[in-house]
Design a protein around this motif. Sequence first.
Motif, PDB file in Angstrom:
ATOM      1  N   ASN A 211       0.828  -1.214   0.000  1.00  0.00           N
ATOM      2  CA  ASN A 211       0.000   0.000   0.000  1.00  0.00           C
ATOM      3  C   ASN A 211       0.860   1.261   0.000  1.00  0.00           C
ATOM      4  N   GLU A 212       1.972   1.222   0.719  1.00  0.00           N
ATOM      5  CA  GLU A 212       2.885   2.371   0.729  1.00  0.00           C
ATOM      6  C   GLU A 212       3.466   2.615  -0.658  1.00  0.00           C
ATOM      7  N   ASN A 213       3.868   1.539  -1.331  1.00  0.00           N
ATOM      8  CA  ASN A 213       4.418   1.681  -2.681  1.00  0.00           C
ATOM      9  C   ASN A 213       3.370   2.246  -3.649  1.00  0.00           C
ATOM     10  N   PHE A 214       2.150   1.712  -3.588  1.00  0.00           N
ATOM     11  CA  PHE A 214       1.091   2.171  -4.486  1.00  0.00           C
ATOM     12  C   PHE A 214       0.761   3.644  -4.242  1.00  0.00           C
ATOM     13  N   THR A 215       0.657   4.029  -2.977  1.00  0.00           N
ATOM     14  CA  THR A 215       0.355   5.426  -2.651  1.00  0.00           C
ATOM     15  C   THR A 215       1.449   6.356  -3.150  1.00  0.00           C
ATOM     16  N   SER A 216       2.697   5.956  -2.966  1.00  0.00           N
ATOM     17  CA  SER A 216       3.830   6.789  -3.396  1.00  0.00           C
ATOM     18  C   SER A 216       3.903   6.902  -4.912  1.00  0.00           C
ATOM     19  N   GLN A 249      -4.853  -1.098  -7.201  1.00  0.00           N
ATOM     20  CA  GLN A 249      -5.490  -0.947  -5.887  1.00  0.00           C
ATOM     21  C   GLN A 249      -6.859  -1.596  -5.864  1.00  0.00           C
ATOM     22  N   LEU A 250      -7.597  -1.451  -6.952  1.00  0.00           N
ATOM     23  CA  LEU A 250      -8.907  -2.110  -7.068  1.00  0.00           C
ATOM     24  C   LEU A 250      -8.755  -3.613  -6.919  1.00  0.00           C
ATOM     25  N   ARG A 251      -7.848  -4.194  -7.705  1.00  0.00           N
ATOM     26  CA  ARG A 251      -7.669  -5.641  -7.669  1.00  0.00           C
ATOM     27  C   ARG A 251      -7.180  -6.104  -6.300  1.00  0.00           C
ATOM     28  N   LEU A 252      -6.248  -5.364  -5.709  1.00  0.00           N
ATOM     29  CA  LEU A 252      -5.701  -5.738  -4.407  1.00  0.00           C
ATOM     30  C   LEU A 252      -6.791  -5.741  -3.344  1.00  0.00           C
ATOM     31  N   ASN A 253      -7.649  -4.731  -3.337  1.00  0.00           N
ATOM     32  CA  ASN A 253      -8.710  -4.656  -2.333  1.00  0.00           C
ATOM     33  C   ASN A 253      -9.754  -5.750  -2.520  1.00  0.00           C
ATOM     34  N   VAL A 254     -10.040  -6.118  -3.772  1.00  0.00           N
ATOM     35  CA  VAL A 254     -10.941  -7.255  -4.004  1.00  0.00           C
ATOM     36  C   VAL A 254     -10.279  -8.536  -3.515  1.00  0.00           C
ATOM     37  N   GLY A 257     -10.804  -8.921   0.053  1.00  0.00           N
ATOM     38  CA  GLY A 257     -12.192  -8.856   0.500  1.00  0.00           C
ATOM     39  C   GLY A 257     -12.647  -7.498   0.982  1.00  0.00           C
ATOM     40  N   ASN A 258     -11.924  -6.441   0.670  1.00  0.00           N
ATOM     41  CA  ASN A 258     -12.297  -5.085   1.082  1.00  0.00           C
ATOM     42  C   ASN A 258     -12.998  -4.404  -0.097  1.00  0.00           C
ATOM     43  N   TYR A 259     -14.276  -4.744  -0.302  1.00  0.00           N
ATOM     44  CA  TYR A 259     -14.980  -4.356  -1.523  1.00  0.00           C
ATOM     45  C   TYR A 259     -15.331  -2.870  -1.571  1.00  0.00           C
ATOM     46  N   ASP A 260     -15.659  -2.276  -0.440  1.00  0.00           N
ATOM     47  CA  ASP A 260     -15.952  -0.840  -0.427  1.00  0.00           C
ATOM     48  C   ASP A 260     -14.711  -0.033  -0.821  1.00  0.00           C
ATOM     49  N   ALA A 261     -13.560  -0.431  -0.278  1.00  0.00           N
ATOM     50  CA  ALA A 261     -12.310   0.248  -0.628  1.00  0.00           C
ATOM     51  C   ALA A 261     -11.971   0.023  -2.097  1.00  0.00           C
ATOM     52  N   ALA A 262     -12.326  -1.139  -2.626  1.00  0.00           N
ATOM     53  CA  ALA A 262     -12.071  -1.430  -4.041  1.00  0.00           C
ATOM     54  C   ALA A 262     -12.820  -0.445  -4.927  1.00  0.00           C
ATOM     55  N   ILE A 263     -14.097  -0.235  -4.638  1.00  0.00           N
ATOM     56  CA  ILE A 263     -14.903   0.700  -5.428  1.00  0.00           C
ATOM     57  C   ILE A 263     -14.380   2.127  -5.278  1.00  0.00           C
ATOM     58  N   LYS A 264     -13.971   2.475  -4.075  1.00  0.00           N
ATOM     59  CA  LYS A 264     -13.463   3.826  -3.821  1.00  0.00           C
ATOM     60  C   LYS A 264     -12.169   4.092  -4.581  1.00  0.00           C
ATOM     61  N   LEU A 408      -9.183 -14.881  -3.841  1.00  0.00           N
ATOM     62  CA  LEU A 408      -9.286 -14.105  -2.607  1.00  0.00           C
ATOM     63  C   LEU A 408      -8.304 -14.690  -1.598  1.00  0.00           C
ATOM     64  N   ILE A 409      -7.785 -13.845  -0.724  1.00  0.00           N
ATOM     65  CA  ILE A 409      -6.751 -14.310   0.202  1.00  0.00           C
ATOM     66  C   ILE A 409      -6.785 -13.512   1.496  1.00  0.00           C
ATOM     67  N   GLU A 410      -6.408 -14.167   2.582  1.00  0.00           N
ATOM     68  CA  GLU A 410      -6.156 -13.479   3.845  1.00  0.00           C
ATOM     69  C   GLU A 410      -4.762 -12.872   3.749  1.00  0.00           C
ATOM     70  N   PRO A 411      -4.631 -11.554   3.830  1.00  0.00           N
ATOM     71  CA  PRO A 411      -3.320 -10.931   3.571  1.00  0.00           C
ATOM     72  C   PRO A 411      -2.372 -11.016   4.760  1.00  0.00           C
ATOM     73  N   ILE A 412      -1.084 -11.013   4.458  1.00  0.00           N
ATOM     74  CA  ILE A 412      -0.065 -10.762   5.481  1.00  0.00           C
ATOM     75  C   ILE A 412      -0.075  -9.254   5.691  1.00  0.00           C
ATOM     76  N   GLN A 413      -0.577  -8.799   6.823  1.00  0.00           N
ATOM     77  CA  GLN A 413      -0.808  -7.373   7.019  1.00  0.00           C
ATOM     78  C   GLN A 413       0.496  -6.579   7.080  1.00  0.00           C
ATOM     79  N   SER A 414       1.480  -7.102   7.806  1.00  0.00           N
ATOM     80  CA  SER A 414       2.743  -6.375   7.974  1.00  0.00           C
ATOM     81  C   SER A 414       3.834  -7.357   8.354  1.00  0.00           C
ATOM     82  N   LEU A 415       5.083  -6.905   8.337  1.00  0.00           N
ATOM     83  CA  LEU A 415       6.193  -7.756   8.754  1.00  0.00           C
ATOM     84  C   LEU A 415       6.078  -8.102  10.235  1.00  0.00           C
ATOM     85  N   ASP A 416       5.528  -7.188  11.032  1.00  0.00           N
ATOM     86  CA  ASP A 416       5.380  -7.444  12.463  1.00  0.00           C
ATOM     87  C   ASP A 416       4.458  -8.622  12.732  1.00  0.00           C
ATOM     88  N   SER A 417       3.476  -8.814  11.858  1.00  0.00           N
ATOM     89  CA  SER A 417       2.512  -9.902  12.062  1.00  0.00           C
ATOM     90  C   SER A 417       2.938 -11.203  11.391  1.00  0.00           C
TER      91      SER A 417
END
Length: 553
Positions: A211-216, A249-254, A257-264, A408-417
Amino acid sequence: MSTSKYQSILESNELPVNLDELPNFKIKVPSQDIFASYYSASSDSEVQMQVAVLFINELDKLIKEKNTDGLLVLYDVQFNKICSSVFKESAWPAPHEIELYQDKEIDIDIAYLYSELCYRHALARLQNSFDAELVCNSWENYNDIFDTVIHAQTEFPLPVPWIWDIIDEYIYQFYFACRWRYTIKPEDQGLKEILAKDSRDLTFWNLENINENFTSVIQKSQIFEKGVLTLKEATSTSHYFGFFTLVGQLRLNVLIGNYDAAIKSIENLDFDSLVIFSKAFPAYFNLFYYAGFAYLMTGRYKEAVKVLESVCLMMNKYKAFLTKSSQSENMMKQLEKAVCLFAISLVFYPNKASESTFWQFKDLGIKTSKQNSQNRNEKERIVDKFDKLQRYDIQTFNELFNYGCPKLIEPIQSLDSFKDITNKNTSDLIINAKEKLTKEFKVVQNLNNLATVMKLYSKINLQKAASIVNVSKDEFLNLLKQYEKRETSDLLKTPFEQTVLSRFFLPTPILKFDINGDNITINEVVPVKNYTEQYQKLNKKMTEIYSDVLSLL
């Protein structure tokens, strides 16, 4: 004058496409192929090294010349031919091996791009089991590529299909890595090697960094000016990365399973900006396929119908112009998936005009997991499946959803997790998504039955109407509210919905109910569409075309 301008005028119910950018017109294979003698040569290590040296030097030369047409041929045609012949059973040499062989240093950006292709080839064609080192190296290389895009002082040219494929493959490898992490056993050697690293040295695929890479990348691209999406005439590599990252970002959010964020993520795309996706047709397909699925999963079935209808129409119309692309076969498989979701959405929101579009695919056949061993190689016609679906056959619904649903996949949220993740069935998300729609299936059946029955009456007793639909009186009244909400919901005030989706909605009759005591009065009403804005846009386009014609005189 661009082809897209005429299509905006003459075919306003379709998506804009610039024919000149489609593979069969864009890919110009040279008469002299510098790799031709190697396609049928023996694949010993010396030949492989010679080919790799020739390839990376040609890549370097074409980038310095800013020859994007030549780069497109090298990337989409010659690279795939080499992979299918010289490197059919083995990996490409690494950049440092080539440097040793030719005693010449390779530019770092060229090494990143070359490595991207090498890792993709290894993961897609060679790997039968998970190689943690390979996956981690690929992750680091993608981070280097995005870092280059974000911080580059000068532009380096890339063909647009390669730009999209970098983003697309980045997301796919994230999916691949997440699936491995959630299903791997604790005693796996690759996992042990990663976990044994010091926290400061730990590197692996994770959602936070992506997400950081995409935003940048989007910020660097400057595709937004004062919050408004802009499409520049002389679009740079950075600008293309920004536009196509929106689809990423659309594909990643789908995917997660974050469908509202995908549309946004695509809400700022407008109709005029869509033509840029002609330059990478798989991205164009992904935009509407994943958006259609997101609308379906958020209960916006009317929007899902039109989004999926538009992408199926576009793919079916232009498929003959995609055959030169190495991805043409895969795009046709993706079309099958979209048609399956289109069929499902038409049951959730019946639309006669869209159903007539669906019948263009009457000869399309698909294979389902439920076919028995005797006919497992035969395909079933999608129209036969649709007929069963319209009779609310739950098994057919399950089969079409399983076939059409994206990964669809359960994501690895961060390196800490990363270290704390426990084993999980990665198919649970698809099962959960299917169960969510299955719960709506019975409600939709009642809503559709309600509409069918009520069209036969101008006035009817409430209790009688409820008994015909086979529900209680209270349930019937609740269905009336749900029907009204479904039919009268408005599009969001976003550029995507107001300039893209609004074009596809024609006034269609809806039922209006008036309850007086124990009786209900039914009227069929055709909403009046305001054409003022559409005429203004058409006038603007005609003015642009007139100006273009004058410039040619």
